[in-house]
Design a protein around this motif. Sequence first.
Motif, PDB file in Angstrom:
ATOM      1  N   TYR A 175       3.760 -41.745 -10.212  1.00 22.27           N
ATOM      2  CA  TYR A 175       3.741 -42.964 -11.030  1.00 22.27           C
ATOM      3  C   TYR A 175       4.915 -42.972 -12.009  1.00 22.27           C
ATOM      4  CZ  TYR A 175       2.314 -46.163 -14.714  1.00 22.27           C
ATOM      5  OH  TYR A 175       2.295 -47.164 -15.639  1.00 22.27           O
ATOM      6  N   LEU A 176       5.145 -41.855 -12.671  1.00 21.39           N
ATOM      7  CA  LEU A 176       6.252 -41.779 -13.631  1.00 21.39           C
ATOM      8  C   LEU A 176       7.604 -41.916 -12.932  1.00 21.39           C
ATOM      9  CD1 LEU A 176       4.987 -38.946 -16.016  1.00 21.39           C
ATOM     10  CD2 LEU A 176       5.082 -41.402 -16.452  1.00 21.39           C
ATOM     11  N   ASN A 230      -2.177 -34.499 -11.157  1.00 22.40           N
ATOM     12  CA  ASN A 230      -0.813 -34.247 -11.637  1.00 22.40           C
ATOM     13  C   ASN A 230       0.221 -34.818 -10.670  1.00 22.40           C
ATOM     14  OD1 ASN A 230      -1.816 -32.957 -13.885  1.00 22.40           O
ATOM     15  ND2 ASN A 230      -1.541 -30.895 -13.055  1.00 22.40           N
ATOM     16  N   LYS A 231      -0.043 -34.700  -9.375  1.00 29.14           N
ATOM     17  CA  LYS A 231       0.872 -35.234  -8.374  1.00 29.14           C
ATOM     18  C   LYS A 231       0.936 -36.764  -8.473  1.00 29.14           C
ATOM     19  CE  LYS A 231       1.684 -35.436  -3.414  1.00 29.14           C
ATOM     20  NZ  LYS A 231       1.158 -35.133  -2.085  1.00 29.14           N
ATOM     21  N   GLN A 256      -9.596 -27.288  -9.730  1.00 31.83           N
ATOM     22  CA  GLN A 256      -8.157 -27.031  -9.666  1.00 31.83           C
ATOM     23  C   GLN A 256      -7.486 -27.981  -8.677  1.00 31.83           C
ATOM     24  OE1 GLN A 256      -7.787 -22.812  -8.839  1.00 31.83           O
ATOM     25  NE2 GLN A 256      -7.041 -22.476 -10.925  1.00 31.83           N
ATOM     26  N   LYS A 257      -8.124 -28.235  -7.535  1.00 28.65           N
ATOM     27  CA  LYS A 257      -7.574 -29.154  -6.543  1.00 28.65           C
ATOM     28  C   LYS A 257      -7.465 -30.562  -7.111  1.00 28.65           C
ATOM     29  CE  LYS A 257      -9.129 -26.750  -2.366  1.00 28.65           C
ATOM     30  NZ  LYS A 257     -10.020 -26.818  -1.206  1.00 28.65           N
TER      31      LYS A 257
END
Length: 79
Positions: free
Chosen positions: A33-34, A27-28, A20-21
């Motif tokens: 990046y996006l 995701n962060k 999960q970490k």
Amino acid sequence: MAESNQNIMQKAEARFIDQQKKTAERNKATAEYLSEAKARIAKTARLRELRLAKEAADRAAEALNPVAPRKKRAAVKKA
């Protein structure tokens, strides 16, 4: 037997928490990046608009004040 089941459950839970970490970190990083990519695209578009506007203004100014073509120099003949 119950002790080994408890140990297996703890290991499985620890692996799940680690996963999960890692997913949260991934995701962060993707979000950063996006975000940077969107900012770069917006900046590029803004700069392109400014460049095109300047080029259009330069063309308009040149049309109003045409520059006389330069005269070619006569070739000097050496004896």
